[in-house]
Design an enzyme around this catalytic site. Structure first.
Site, PDB file in Angstrom:
ATOM      1  N   GLY A  28      10.199  27.891-133.927  1.00  0.00           N
ATOM      2  CA  GLY A  28      10.929  28.839-134.767  1.00  0.00           C
ATOM      3  C   GLY A  28      11.128  28.352-136.185  1.00  0.00           C
ATOM      4  N   HIS A  34       3.153  28.506-139.994  1.00  0.00           N
ATOM      5  CA  HIS A  34       3.087  29.196-138.696  1.00  0.00           C
ATOM      6  C   HIS A  34       2.345  30.526-138.836  1.00  0.00           C
ATOM      7  CE1 HIS A  34       7.017  26.913-138.119  1.00  0.00           C
ATOM      8  NE2 HIS A  34       6.281  26.490-137.108  1.00  0.00           N
ATOM      9  N   GLN A 150      -0.310  15.227-132.561  1.00  0.00           N
ATOM     10  CA  GLN A 150       0.028  16.240-131.545  1.00  0.00           C
ATOM     11  C   GLN A 150      -1.234  17.013-131.146  1.00  0.00           C
ATOM     12  OE1 GLN A 150       3.647  18.919-131.334  1.00  0.00           O
ATOM     13  NE2 GLN A 150       2.267  20.304-132.412  1.00  0.00           N
TER      14      GLN A 150
HETATM   15  O1  PAF Z   1       4.648  21.710-133.173  1.00  0.00           O
HETATM   16  C1  PAF Z   1       5.673  22.216-132.667  1.00  0.00           C
HETATM   17  O2  PAF Z   1       6.339  23.043-133.296  1.00  0.00           O
HETATM   18  C2  PAF Z   1       6.108  21.786-131.278  1.00  0.00           C
HETATM   19  O3  PAF Z   1       5.821  20.448-131.053  1.00  0.00           O
HETATM   20  C3  PAF Z   1       5.499  22.655-130.158  1.00  0.00           C
HETATM   21  C4  PAF Z   1       3.991  22.535-130.109  1.00  0.00           C
HETATM   22  C5  PAF Z   1       5.893  24.120-130.393  1.00  0.00           C
HETATM   23  C6  PAF Z   1       6.052  22.231-128.802  1.00  0.00           C
HETATM   24  O4  PAF Z   1       7.430  22.337-128.731  1.00  0.00           O
END
Ligand code: PAF
Length: 285
Positions: A28, A34, A150
């Protein structure tokens, strides 16, 4: 746009969609970074699903879980404008009911860099992302290149556990002056905002050295460190020049090479990354 807070309701709506579903997992407080992922998903797939969940298990005891910015109404407005089809916005107990005790561990890739400074962080990320993939059943899922470790961890997990989807890594969204767009940028006051540019400028410096023929990873790393240390508000956690798939440190910088860094600017910890040569989406597949 349909918004769901329970797994059962989301699954019911998802089961009506037979075409390709692009998925953007988020915590969020959405920003242009995003929305860029959402637009990639929209371009690639027939329907787009977004999750909004500030995942407690990826924050350590000294991390910013409690003060992590949240604004659900604003987020939903932005997603509606992008033509998102499904939003999954569960509460904490929906994802982690009493008795929850199963975790996804991705191994060595999670031990260095972010993993060394934030123990259990990637266990929390891998676990929640696995749960979200199981709930959303996407054809493709989209992650930003800024969180390069990640992305590497998720790709490894998808490959190792034979998850049936593609991972797409999208280039980092940047402000006009190059600062990587991040939800945490709102913590920066104007002086810190200026100081934060040292992350991007050090990456550009590294790229410049490399394009002029420097191939010794330690030389480039030390020059980045010296450059960042000139900024009094900056405190380095790490600067790494690594193989994009294994994240092992490189001795000689042969493309594709991933430069990753984490730097505190005052009380805010920022990360950024740059790939020298190659395409991050393909590099670990
Ligand atoms: O990158 C993010 O915002 C978070 O690590 C994710 C992938 C939504 C997991 O909570």
């Amino acid at each position: 746009m349909k918004v769901f807070s329970t797994i059962a309701d989301f699954r019911e709506a998802r089961s009506q969609i037979k075409d390709r579903v692009g998925f953007v997992p988020t915590m969020g407080y959405l920003h242009e970074g995003h929305l860029a992922l959402v637009r990639w998903a929209r371009g690639d797939c027939d329907a787009v699903a977004v999750s909004i969940f500030v995942n407690p298990t990826q924050f350590g005891p000294n991390d910013d879980f409690a003060r992590y910015p949240r604004d659900a109404d604003r987020d939903l407005g932005l997603l509606a404008k992008e033509g998102v089809d499904l939003v999954f916005m569960p509460r904490g107990e929906e994802m982690y009911p009493p008795g929850f005790s199963s975790w996804v561990e991705v191994g060595r890739l999670t031990e260095r860099l972010e993993g060394a400074f934030r123990p259990a962080h990637f266990r929390g990320v891998a676990t929640v992302v696995t749960k979200l993939f199981n709930i959303v059943q996407p054809t493709r899922a989209y992650f930003g290149q800024k969180d390069a470790q990640q992305a590497a961890v998720i790709k490894r997990m998808v490959r190792d556990l034979n998850m049936n989807l593609d991972i797409v890594v999208v280039p980092t969204g940047r402000e006009g002056d190059g600062l990587a767009i991040s939800s945490r940028n709102i913590y920066l006051d104007s002086e810190e905002r200026r100081a934060a540019l040292c992350l991007w400028n050090s990456l550009r410096r590294a790229e410049d050295l490399w394009s002029k023929g420097e191939r010794d990873a330690e030389t480039i790393r030390q020059k980045m460190i010296s450059f960042i240390q000139q900024e009094p508000k900056a405190k380095i956690d790490y600067v790494s020049i690594a193989d994009p798939e294994t994240l092992e440190e490189l001795i000689e910088v042969k493309p594709p090479a991933l430069i990753l860094l984490a730097v505190w600017i005052g009380k805010t910890r920022l990360i950024d990354a740059l790939l020298l040569g190659g395409n991050l989406s393909e590099s670990a597949l």
